[in-house]
Design a protein around this motif. Sequence first.
Motif, PDB file in Angstrom:
ATOM      1  N   LEU A 163       0.819  -1.217   0.000  1.00 13.80           N
ATOM      2  CA  LEU A 163       0.000   0.000   0.000  1.00 13.80           C
ATOM      3  C   LEU A 163       0.851   1.265   0.000  1.00 13.80           C
ATOM      4  N   GLU A 164       0.390   2.242  -0.737  1.00 16.15           N
ATOM      5  CA  GLU A 164       0.958   3.593  -0.660  1.00 16.15           C
ATOM      6  C   GLU A 164      -0.121   4.457  -0.020  1.00 16.15           C
ATOM      7  N   ILE A 165       0.095   4.789   1.241  1.00 19.43           N
ATOM      8  CA  ILE A 165      -0.918   5.529   1.992  1.00 19.43           C
ATOM      9  C   ILE A 165      -0.571   7.014   2.016  1.00 19.43           C
ATOM     10  N   ALA A 206      -3.571   0.988  -3.731  1.00 17.74           N
ATOM     11  CA  ALA A 206      -3.275  -0.398  -3.370  1.00 17.74           C
ATOM     12  C   ALA A 206      -2.688  -1.122  -4.578  1.00 17.74           C
ATOM     13  N   ASN A 207      -1.530  -1.736  -4.384  1.00 19.56           N
ATOM     14  CA  ASN A 207      -0.878  -2.508  -5.454  1.00 19.56           C
ATOM     15  C   ASN A 207      -1.077  -3.983  -5.163  1.00 19.56           C
ATOM     16  N   ILE A 208      -1.452  -4.721  -6.181  1.00 15.97           N
ATOM     17  CA  ILE A 208      -1.744  -6.128  -5.936  1.00 15.97           C
ATOM     18  C   ILE A 208      -1.298  -7.010  -7.096  1.00 15.97           C
ATOM     19  N   GLY A 232      -1.983   3.214 -18.479  1.00 15.78           N
ATOM     20  CA  GLY A 232      -0.791   2.395 -18.318  1.00 15.78           C
ATOM     21  C   GLY A 232       0.024   2.925 -17.157  1.00 15.78           C
ATOM     22  N   LYS A 233       0.841   2.074 -16.591  1.00 17.83           N
ATOM     23  CA  LYS A 233       1.636   2.455 -15.426  1.00 17.83           C
ATOM     24  C   LYS A 233       2.797   3.348 -15.879  1.00 17.83           C
ATOM     25  N   GLU A 234       2.944   4.488 -15.166  1.00 22.76           N
ATOM     26  CA  GLU A 234       4.076   5.339 -15.521  1.00 22.76           C
ATOM     27  C   GLU A 234       5.310   4.919 -14.745  1.00 22.76           C
ATOM     28  N   THR A 264      -1.174  -4.711 -10.482  1.00 19.26           N
ATOM     29  CA  THR A 264      -1.985  -3.569 -10.898  1.00 19.26           C
ATOM     30  C   THR A 264      -2.095  -2.655  -9.694  1.00 19.26           C
ATOM     31  N   GLU A 265      -2.467  -1.421  -9.971  1.00 19.89           N
ATOM     32  CA  GLU A 265      -2.538  -0.428  -8.907  1.00 19.89           C
ATOM     33  C   GLU A 265      -3.936   0.180  -8.883  1.00 19.89           C
ATOM     34  N   LEU A 266      -4.537   0.188  -7.684  1.00 17.23           N
ATOM     35  CA  LEU A 266      -5.862   0.796  -7.523  1.00 17.23           C
ATOM     36  C   LEU A 266      -5.652   2.159  -6.882  1.00 17.23           C
ATOM     37  N   LYS A 267      -6.062   3.187  -7.579  1.00 17.66           N
ATOM     38  CA  LYS A 267      -5.709   4.550  -7.180  1.00 17.66           C
ATOM     39  C   LYS A 267      -6.734   5.192  -6.257  1.00 17.66           C
ATOM     40  N   ASN A 268      -6.207   6.001  -5.328  1.00 17.75           N
ATOM     41  CA  ASN A 268      -7.031   6.936  -4.571  1.00 17.75           C
ATOM     42  C   ASN A 268      -8.283   6.363  -3.919  1.00 17.75           C
TER      43      ASN A 268
HETATM   44 MG    MG Z   1       2.363   3.912  -7.006  1.00 17.77          MG
END
Ligand code: MG
Length: 478
Positions: free
Chosen positions: A9-11, A196-198, A263-265, A212-216
């Motif tokens: 997680l990036e909180i 959240a990255n999973i 796409g992921k930067e 994949t990353e779930l944003k905000n």
């Molecule tokens: Mg990130």
Amino acid sequence: MEFEVVIGLEIHAELKTRGKLFTWTANEFGGEPNTRIDVITLGMPGVLPVLNRKAVDYTLAAGLAMNCKINRYSRFDRKHYFYPDLPKGYQISQKDYPLCYDGWIEFDVNGEVRRCRINRIHLEEDAGKSIHAEGRDDVTWVDFNRCGVPLIEIVSEPDLRSPEEAIAYWRAVKEILEYLDVSDCNMEEGSFRCDANISLRPRGSQEFGIRTELKNMNSFRFVQQALEYEVKRQAEILRSGGQVVQETRLFDVERGVTRGMRGKEEASDYRYFPEPDLVPIEIDEEWIERIRRSLPELPRAKRLRFMEQYGLPEQDVIVLTGTRALADYYEAVAQSCGDPKAAANWVMGDLIGFLREAGRSIEDSPVGPEALAEMIRMIQDGTISGRIAKEVLEQMVATGKSATQIVEEKGLRQISDVTQIEAWIDQVIAENPAQVEQYRSGKTKVLGYFVGQVMRLSRGKANPQQVNALLRKKLDQQ
Ligand code: MG
Ligand code: ADP
């Protein structure tokens, strides 16, 4: 094939400093759009940011509370991207030298201790907000009030192994920040949110899968649902021999599915470089020690101590340590009345209930801990019964008066006078010959009925233990 879930997680948490990160304009939620702005917030050419020292203090507090190392040399970097709500065209963030790194926290999942490592905690500025008005798809407004609000990003290692564990970790971080009083963590207002990255990998494999990353995300429930959806979606792709695409996805709350957004930067896409308008930060031992000394007891440590010191069950302790204010309140009551169990019951049960009804919080409770302890002592010494105490407490919350005052004014003192209680008992026995018959024929359960009748006659004031004992004696006698 069986898969293992891997989550990191990036909180993001906004810090509750008075001013913004690089200017004195008020750091407050909401307000008339574009009123909490100034030339720095708007990123006018030629202006210079000045670092808010308190924001660094708060970040260090978060780092130390989460067992991080502190970088003695730290600095800011420019992260370039274009968003309508980022007027400078770049965000001032930290890349190579974050304030805190290499930490961990422990938290509980279903009675088991888990540990999640923290890769880094860095300080950056928040962006503004785009406003899409309902019913109007021809226009998007922008509000810069949130621009420049200090934000910390807490990046975990990919140590979390289920959606449930991820949520427990996220909650634990929230609780720590709340205890430190560095962020209000208001999820509805967006001051506490996470990406959240999973990914999945075959069980037993050492390598991580593509994530994949779930944003905000700003709701525990939605993150849990989104992660669970991703587990299923990725498992299907992998089972059918396909490959997960590394991308940013959004959770569609209405349909309960995630959808590819972009796409992921990569870091290189942001063309980071050291922020030339700010000097690097050097942090000495003294600064770190000052912050370390200011740290409060943290939630998990407090829970363990409450269980040990007050002999309370875990469920009670979880409630009582929900906020620092509540924990402090409870502790003051327990120590003053000398009965931790009774204190726990009154605080968790009736006090919280009455406060909620009155629309108040523990912080502005009209009944202070000393006043509640006094009421509990009045039960202990027999001045009032537990039942009457409920009524007394309700009055205390409503009027702010002390228990003694209410008991005197309303004549609620418990009656332990044997002659008086016996008189009520005689009356009840005389009025209820049928129940007396039942009791004497062995249906001793009707005793409860008699107790109720005597209590009613006494308007709740008779000492219930005495009523019980005297009733039994009378009924068993003849
Ligand atoms: Mg990130
Ligand atoms: P970025 O900054 O590009 O988002 P990072 O490498 O800093 O990428 O990682 C961001 C988050 O993603 C971290 O919390 C990390 O734990 C998590 N993460 C990295 N790799 C994986 C993976 N394969 N599966 C799940 N989470 C991952």
